[in-house]
Design a protein around this motif. Structure first.
Motif, PDB file in Angstrom:
ATOM      1  N   GLU A   6      32.480  21.886 -50.984  1.00 14.74           N
ATOM      2  CA  GLU A   6      31.973  22.604 -52.237  1.00 14.74           C
ATOM      3  C   GLU A   6      30.761  21.799 -52.736  1.00 14.74           C
ATOM      4  N   SER A   7      29.434  22.076 -52.974  1.00 11.58           N
ATOM      5  CA  SER A   7      28.594  21.268 -53.589  1.00 11.58           C
ATOM      6  C   SER A   7      27.380  21.965 -54.231  1.00 11.58           C
ATOM      7  N   GLY A   8      26.663  21.973 -54.988  1.00  7.45           N
ATOM      8  CA  GLY A   8      25.212  22.353 -55.418  1.00  7.45           C
ATOM      9  C   GLY A   8      25.854  23.288 -56.908  1.00  7.45           C
ATOM     10  N   GLY A   9      26.621  22.833 -57.165  1.00  6.36           N
ATOM     11  CA  GLY A   9      26.347  24.137 -58.454  1.00  6.36           C
ATOM     12  C   GLY A   9      25.931  23.794 -59.518  1.00  6.36           C
ATOM     13  N   GLY A  10      26.223  24.115 -61.197  1.00  7.82           N
ATOM     14  CA  GLY A  10      25.647  23.948 -62.341  1.00  7.82           C
ATOM     15  C   GLY A  10      25.230  24.830 -63.300  1.00  7.82           C
ATOM     16  N   GLY A  15      17.490  34.491 -64.149  1.00  9.69           N
ATOM     17  CA  GLY A  15      16.583  34.269 -62.962  1.00  9.69           C
ATOM     18  C   GLY A  15      16.587  32.973 -62.821  1.00  9.69           C
ATOM     19  N   GLY A  16      17.480  31.948 -62.678  1.00 10.08           N
ATOM     20  CA  GLY A  16      16.709  30.826 -61.771  1.00 10.08           C
ATOM     21  C   GLY A  16      17.481  30.459 -60.239  1.00 10.08           C
ATOM     22  N   SER A  17      17.360  29.780 -59.809  1.00  8.41           N
ATOM     23  CA  SER A  17      17.965  29.375 -58.691  1.00  8.41           C
ATOM     24  C   SER A  17      18.918  27.985 -58.911  1.00  8.41           C
ATOM     25  N   LEU A  18      19.894  28.692 -57.390  1.00  9.49           N
ATOM     26  CA  LEU A  18      20.697  27.648 -57.033  1.00  9.49           C
ATOM     27  C   LEU A  18      20.747  27.029 -55.255  1.00  9.49           C
ATOM     28  N   ARG A  19      21.468  26.220 -54.896  1.00 11.87           N
ATOM     29  CA  ARG A  19      21.450  26.107 -53.467  1.00 11.87           C
ATOM     30  C   ARG A  19      22.763  25.463 -53.605  1.00 11.87           C
ATOM     31  N   LEU A  20      23.362  26.209 -52.970  1.00  8.01           N
ATOM     32  CA  LEU A  20      24.886  25.484 -52.444  1.00  8.01           C
ATOM     33  C   LEU A  20      25.346  25.035 -51.250  1.00  8.01           C
ATOM     34  N   THR A  77      27.704  22.644 -41.855  1.00  7.33           N
ATOM     35  CA  THR A  77      27.053  22.992 -43.148  1.00  7.33           C
ATOM     36  C   THR A  77      27.477  24.317 -43.420  1.00  7.33           C
ATOM     37  N   VAL A  78      27.313  25.452 -44.622  1.00 10.75           N
ATOM     38  CA  VAL A  78      26.926  26.408 -44.548  1.00 10.75           C
ATOM     39  C   VAL A  78      26.352  26.246 -46.232  1.00 10.75           C
ATOM     40  N   TYR A  79      25.660  26.815 -45.960  1.00  9.96           N
ATOM     41  CA  TYR A  79      24.442  26.614 -47.752  1.00  9.96           C
ATOM     42  C   TYR A  79      24.991  28.349 -48.431  1.00  9.96           C
ATOM     43  N   LEU A  80      24.271  28.371 -49.421  1.00  5.78           N
ATOM     44  CA  LEU A  80      24.373  29.620 -50.086  1.00  5.78           C
ATOM     45  C   LEU A  80      22.808  29.460 -50.977  1.00  5.78           C
ATOM     46  N   GLN A  81      21.704  29.949 -50.270  1.00  2.14           N
ATOM     47  CA  GLN A  81      20.544  30.098 -51.130  1.00  2.14           C
ATOM     48  C   GLN A  81      20.672  30.968 -52.770  1.00  2.14           C
TER      49      GLN A  81
END
Length: 119
Positions: A6-10, A15-20, A77-81
């Motif tokens: 897994e990657s993409g955290g922060g 109100g913001g966005s991230l994509r994992l 790969t699986v994503y989570l917007q």
């Protein structure tokens, strides 16, 4: 050999966005429903979104309308917007196969990716 990365955290403001992203070994990914799990501090790990190989989606009530799960069956790969993030979304996010999680007494987990949402 099982692989889940897994990657993409922060750290993000409310109100913001991230994509994992989660890259899985083909043996795990190719024929299975894939899911994203969240483990908030002091709480049990919960399934928040899942997607079938053919693209049928399901979400928990807590993320419905804000999160979108997708998958790339070529890249395993699986994503989570994640949009409109809230402080309650804070936690470590993992991907896995829901059937294995339900039925295996000691399922393999990747290292997860940390998401922190500040208010």
């Amino acid at each position: 050999q099982a692989q889940l990365e897994e990657s993409g955290g922060g750290l993000v403001q409310a109100g913001g966005s991230l994509r994992l992203s989660c890259v899985a070994s083909e043996s795990i990914f190719s024929r299975n429903v894939m899911g994203w799990y969240r483990q908030a501090p002091g709480k049990k790990r919960e399934l928040v979104a899942q997607i079938t190989h053919g693209g049928i989606l399901d979400y928990s009530e807590s993320v419905e309308g804000r999160f979108t799960i997708s998958r790339d069956n070529v890249r395993n790969t699986v994503y989570l917007q994640m949009n409109d993030l809230k402080p309650d979304d804070t936690g470590v996010y993992y991907c896995n196969v829901p059937y294995i999680v339900r039925t295996d007494s000691a399922p393999y987990w990747g290292q997860g990716t940390q998401v922190v949402v500040s208010s």
